[in-house]
Motif scaffolding. Structure first.
Motif, PDB file in Angstrom:
ATOM      1  N   ILE A 219      10.009  -6.298  -6.431  1.00  0.00           N
ATOM      2  CA  ILE A 219      10.723  -5.034  -6.626  1.00  0.00           C
ATOM      3  C   ILE A 219       9.688  -3.922  -6.765  1.00  0.00           C
ATOM      4  N   ARG A 220       9.890  -2.845  -6.009  1.00  0.00           N
ATOM      5  CA  ARG A 220       9.006  -1.682  -6.131  1.00  0.00           C
ATOM      6  C   ARG A 220       9.847  -0.413  -6.200  1.00  0.00           C
ATOM      7  N   TYR A 221       9.430   0.510  -7.065  1.00  0.00           N
ATOM      8  CA  TYR A 221      10.060   1.825  -7.159  1.00  0.00           C
ATOM      9  C   TYR A 221       9.090   2.865  -6.596  1.00  0.00           C
ATOM     10  N   ARG A 222       9.632   3.844  -5.863  1.00  0.00           N
ATOM     11  CA  ARG A 222       8.811   4.967  -5.418  1.00  0.00           C
ATOM     12  C   ARG A 222       9.036   6.124  -6.381  1.00  0.00           C
ATOM     13  N   VAL A 223       8.026   6.427  -7.162  1.00  0.00           N
ATOM     14  CA  VAL A 223       8.096   7.495  -8.157  1.00  0.00           C
ATOM     15  C   VAL A 223       7.103   8.583  -7.779  1.00  0.00           C
TER      16      VAL A 223
END
Length: 578
Positions: A219-223
């Protein structure tokens, strides 16, 4: 009668001679206008030091102070005070010995908070004093870790398959579908999917990626435009989680061989959030990309997008024109649609017939007639635009020019008395002109219809809590084309809890605008090279993306590293072959 915290602060500072009546009145006026904690306002105005306020309050109230930045909080304590209460009362638990719970508070005189926490936990509460900023940072850090632990707890409730059986492909597909339909409705899978979405919203992510690997799912979030790996879960849960998102988006859960796209809307954390989903089959399984559209964080005000003075003048002049074409350029995720909406808000909707065609509609704006493109049903940008022209429009917005047909009818619409705003995927404002020519549009039509092109990028802003000055070295001066041999002081973030140790928090736009002057029109008609048009535009005063970035770096808003990451300067280009 006991003093409030506000009265205790002002009385103590006045008594110690660290604050004057005049400065206090000024701070109170700012508080009345903008709200917020008086202590933070005094620090921001430079009237008092944060450490001095904490120290004085501690002595006056007889309550010991604590520096949360140097304190490690046991995650198990967070279960005693839910995040909602922690944020509401600006309180966080720091230790528990038998039936005594010690909590850090910004306002230790808030007896209502103390009584409520005592009754809800059944413990004796001992307050210690901490700054509101430190408490907010600690809440964001520790409750984030708790959220990830919650994901791990949910995952642990879902059992791993133990029975293995070799079967043929056709039977495998049927069997998997049956299992998935059953698993999608199980509470742990639903909780896991919901937790992933709520975390994405909480950390201000613009995208959520779910990627299958051989033994696990990542899981990766783009912040703030940068991807951040945050969580993994076992590979055997991948199909169930992906199928859960398919169900939420009304997609076909049995189809695992073809790409699918959809969208859904949820109400979470007290607000409505739209999600756009794209599913792409890969060799290891289906990869999911979720675009998070939190409308409460949308900034549809041209004044607040961070554009430079020249760009603002150019954009306002272009959108005030009765007809013509405005092109906003940039890669995916550079804020083009936000800019278009902000420009539309400058046009009085009561006096104009404004129609948009989008895929999909990202923001619902009052006074606009918004149409969703449906290529699968034959409603393309081009076909929708033909129908719109029979609706007597004054202003038209097209989501994107993707092909010759859309470009051709858009150009002709701008030539026949309509103001048309649209986007195109190019890297520079001058590149948009060349792109249209490459699509097959005649140069004389381009030069007659377009009034302005612009290109933009989103860059990360320096975290205000850990910003520090430094001197730019000679290598970067050369890289940036700075000829000044003297010292150049710029800024960067050293990393803190407030920005998750990245040094950055939030984003701002860089932009370059190109007004189509008579000289530029002549160059377009002559099919001049892009660099020729760019050189002429710069002689006419165009501020490039690199120039805009460097100006913001000198102002201490962004770093030069961000400027180099997203822009190209003249010194970066290859030597031209004549």
């Amino acid at each position: 009668m006991s003093l409030s915290l506000k009265e205790a602060v002002t009385k103590a500072l006045l008594k110690k001679g660290l604050l004057t009546e005049a400065k206090l009145k000024e701070a109170l006026k700012v508080q009345e206008q903008k709200g917020g904690d008086l202590r933070d306002i005094l620090v921001e105005l430079g009237f008092a030091d944060r450490e001095d306020i904490i120290s004085i309050l501690s002595k006056e109230l007889g309550i010991p102070p604590i520096s949360l930045a140097r304190f490690k909080i046991d995650p198990s304590l967070l279960k005693l005070i839910p995040k909602r209460l922690a944020k509401n009362y600006h309180i966080i638990p720091i230790s528990k010995i038998e039936d005594v719970l010690t909590v850090a508070m910004g306002d230790p005189l808030n007896i209502f908070a103390l009584d409520y926490i005592a009754s809800s936990t059944g413990l004796k509460i001992v307050p210690v004093l901490a700054s509101a900023k430190d408490i907010e940072t600690a809440i964001n850090e520790y409750y984030e870790e708790q959220a990830y632990e919650e994901i791990e707890n949910i995952v642990s409730q879902i059992s791993s398959p133990t029975d293995l059986e070799i079967i043929d492909e056709e039977r495998q597909e049927t069997l998997d579908t049956v299992k998935i339909i059953r698993s999608v409705t199980e509470a742990p899978v639903v909780k896991l999917a919901n937790q992933l979405l709520s975390e994405a919203v909480r950390v201000r992510a613009s995208d959520l990626l779910i990627e299958p690997f051989e033994k696990l799912t990542g899981i990766r979030y783009r912040v703030d435009g940068v991807l951040k790996p945050v969580q993994n879960f076992p590979r055997h849960l991948h199909s169930a989680v992906v199928s859960r998102f398919k169900v939420m988006s009304n997609l076909n859960i049995a189809e695992q061989r073809l790409p699918q796209d959809g969208r859904f809307k949820l109400k979470m954390l007290g607000k409505e959030v739209d999600f756009r989903i794209s599913i792409l089959p890969s060799s290891l399984g289906e990869k999911v990309a979720l675009r998070v559209l939190d409308k409460t964080t949308a900034m549809l005000n041209i004044e607040k997008l961070g554009f430079g003075e020249k760009a603002m003048v150019d954009l306002r002049a272009a959108v005030a024109r009765p007809h013509g074409m405005i092109l906003v350029c940039g890669p995916t995720g550079s804020g083009k649609t936000t800019t278009l909406y902000s420009l539309l808000k400058l046009i009085p909707s009561a006096e104009k017939n404004i129609v948009t065609v989008e895929d999909p509609i990202e923001y619902q704006l009052e006074g606009l007639n918004q149409v969703t493109a449906r290529p699968d049903l034959g409603l393309t940008f081009a076909s929708a635009l033909r129908s719109i022209l029979r609706q007597d429009p004054d202003v038209i917005m097209i989501g994107e020019i993707r092909d010759f047909e859309t470009a051709d009818i858009s150009i002709k619409s701008a030539l026949t008395g309509h103001l048309l705003l649209t986007t195109v995927h190019t890297t520079t404002a001058t590149g948009a002109l060349v792109r249209l020519i490459n699509m097959g549009i005649e140069p004389f039509l381009i030069s007659s219809s377009i009034v302005l092109t612009s290109a933009q990028r989103l860059v990360r802003k320096i975290c205000p809590e850990c910003k520090e000055p430094y001197e730019l070295d000679e290598y970067l001066k050369t890289k940036l084309g700075i000829m000044d041999k003297g010292k150049l002081t710029l800024f960067r973030g050293k990393g803190c809890k407030n920005c998750l140790n990245t040094g950055y928090k939030g984003r701002i736009a860089l932009i370059e605008t190109l007004i189509i002057t008579p000289v530029i029109r002549r160059l377009i008609a002559e099919k001049a090279q892009e660099y020729t048009i760019r050189d002429e535009a710069r002689r006419g005063g165009m501020v490039t993306l690199r120039d805009d970035g460097m100006e913001k770096a000198k102002q201490g808003i962004i770093t030069v590293q961000e400027v180099l990451r997203v822009t190209v300067g003249e010194q970066d280009l290859e030597t031209r072959v004549v």
